[in-house]
Design a protein around this motif. Structure first.
Motif, PDB file in Angstrom:
ATOM      1  N   UNK A  70       0.853  -1.184   0.000  1.00 40.48           N
ATOM      2  CA  UNK A  70       0.000   0.000   0.000  1.00 40.48           C
ATOM      3  C   UNK A  70       0.886   1.229   0.000  1.00 40.48           C
ATOM      4  N   UNK A  71       0.305   2.334  -0.408  1.00 43.71           N
ATOM      5  CA  UNK A  71       1.022   3.609  -0.409  1.00 43.71           C
ATOM      6  C   UNK A  71       0.535   4.412   0.783  1.00 43.71           C
ATOM      7  N   UNK A  72       1.443   5.123   1.436  1.00 44.07           N
ATOM      8  CA  UNK A  72       1.028   5.976   2.546  1.00 44.07           C
ATOM      9  C   UNK A  72       1.220   7.439   2.176  1.00 44.07           C
ATOM     10  N   UNK A  73       0.306   8.250   2.650  1.00 41.71           N
ATOM     11  CA  UNK A  73       0.393   9.705   2.499  1.00 41.71           C
ATOM     12  C   UNK A  73       0.284  10.305   3.893  1.00 41.71           C
ATOM     13  N   UNK A  78       9.099  15.310   5.889  1.00 40.23           N
ATOM     14  CA  UNK A  78       9.068  16.499   5.032  1.00 40.23           C
ATOM     15  C   UNK A  78       9.523  16.194   3.606  1.00 40.23           C
ATOM     16  N   UNK A  79       8.779  16.680   2.631  1.00 40.44           N
ATOM     17  CA  UNK A  79       9.116  16.403   1.235  1.00 40.44           C
ATOM     18  C   UNK A  79      10.471  16.977   0.854  1.00 40.44           C
ATOM     19  N   UNK A  80      10.876  18.092   1.469  1.00 40.89           N
ATOM     20  CA  UNK A  80      12.200  18.640   1.150  1.00 40.89           C
ATOM     21  C   UNK A  80      13.311  17.733   1.680  1.00 40.89           C
ATOM     22  N   UNK A  81      13.061  17.025   2.772  1.00 41.48           N
ATOM     23  CA  UNK A  81      14.048  16.083   3.301  1.00 41.48           C
ATOM     24  C   UNK A  81      14.181  14.870   2.366  1.00 41.48           C
ATOM     25  N   UNK A 114      26.143  10.129   7.329  1.00 37.91           N
ATOM     26  CA  UNK A 114      25.674  11.387   6.772  1.00 37.91           C
ATOM     27  C   UNK A 114      24.558  12.054   7.541  1.00 37.91           C
ATOM     28  N   UNK A 115      24.582  13.386   7.572  1.00 38.02           N
ATOM     29  CA  UNK A 115      23.574  14.171   8.306  1.00 38.02           C
ATOM     30  C   UNK A 115      22.184  14.005   7.732  1.00 38.02           C
ATOM     31  N   UNK A 116      22.035  13.989   6.400  1.00 39.76           N
ATOM     32  CA  UNK A 116      20.719  13.845   5.777  1.00 39.76           C
ATOM     33  C   UNK A 116      20.152  12.470   6.104  1.00 39.76           C
ATOM     34  N   UNK A 117      20.969  11.417   6.037  1.00 38.33           N
ATOM     35  CA  UNK A 117      20.514  10.063   6.362  1.00 38.33           C
ATOM     36  C   UNK A 117      20.036   9.978   7.805  1.00 38.33           C
ATOM     37  N   UNK A 118      20.764  10.602   8.712  1.00 40.78           N
ATOM     38  CA  UNK A 118      20.388  10.551  10.133  1.00 40.78           C
ATOM     39  C   UNK A 118      19.043  11.223  10.369  1.00 40.78           C
ATOM     40  N   UNK A 119      18.832  12.382   9.756  1.00 34.41           N
ATOM     41  CA  UNK A 119      17.561  13.090   9.918  1.00 34.41           C
ATOM     42  C   UNK A 119      16.410  12.280   9.328  1.00 34.41           C
ATOM     43  N   UNK A 120      16.624  11.713   8.150  1.00 37.69           N
ATOM     44  CA  UNK A 120      15.604  10.894   7.494  1.00 37.69           C
ATOM     45  C   UNK A 120      15.288   9.658   8.338  1.00 37.69           C
TER      46      UNK A 120
END
Length: 190
Positions: A70-73, A78-81, A114-120
């Protein structure tokens, strides 16, 4: 090593109109003849912000039973992340192999790269916990049952970023053969 083989194929076929012979599927199994050409199936879309918890559990349980996907919305990531994660992943895969290896995670490292990976990863843990809870309740179990069965607070989360360059002949081959993931729960970012 399989990774080296995939990288070699990617570099060989990136700018060409052909693909190596060993990746061409038998004629009766090629995507051009096996791809479903009917109407696009309506995979269930589930709003994780559904204000009715019982409805959310029922929708997730039904989609899992009937579709297995299934897809979740409204998942809260955050879409920018997500865009940033995809961008740094793309930039990484564009690096020469020697530079990629400089960034490889040492065996003794206990942190996420990585910082982006950690936040995600922080957001993904929340989504995963919510899905484990809903799936547990949908099976008539305590809300923590599936997470506990998968390791509880010691559960291991794995973030895997793949990059498949555009295939010059998608009618002849598939990027990944049919398979079963080894994880308890797989969450894909389109």
């Amino acid at each position: 090593m399989e990774f080296d083989r995939v990288q070699a194929v990617a570099s060989l076929s990136f700018d060409k109109e052909t693909i190596p012979k060993e990746f061409i599927w038998p004629e009766k199994e090629q995507p051009a003849t096996t791809t479903f050409h009917g109407p696009v199936p309506e995979i269930p879309t589930i709003d994780l912000n559904d204000p009715n918890p019982e409805n959310l559990v029922r929708l997730i349980a039904d989609a899992s039973k009937e579709w297995g996907i299934f897809q979740v919305v409204n998942h809260g990531i955050p879409s920018d992340l997500i865009a940033k994660l995809q961008d740094v992943g793309k930039k990484f895969f564009e690096l020469p192999q020697e530079e990629k290896e400089v960034y490889a995670k040492p065996d003794d490292s206990k942190s996420i790269e990585g910082e982006v990976n950690e936040e995600y990863a922080k957001y993904m843990r929340e989504v995963t916990d919510k899905l484990f809870t809903a799936l547990s309740l949908g099976l008539g179990l305590e809300g923590h049952a599936l997470k506990e069965g998968a390791g509880g607070e010691e559960i291991e989360y794995m973030l895997k970023i793949n990059y498949y360059p555009p295939c010059p002949r998608p009618d002849l081959t598939l990027g990944v053969a049919a398979h079963t993931d080894l994880s308890a729960l797989t969450i894909l970012v389109p």
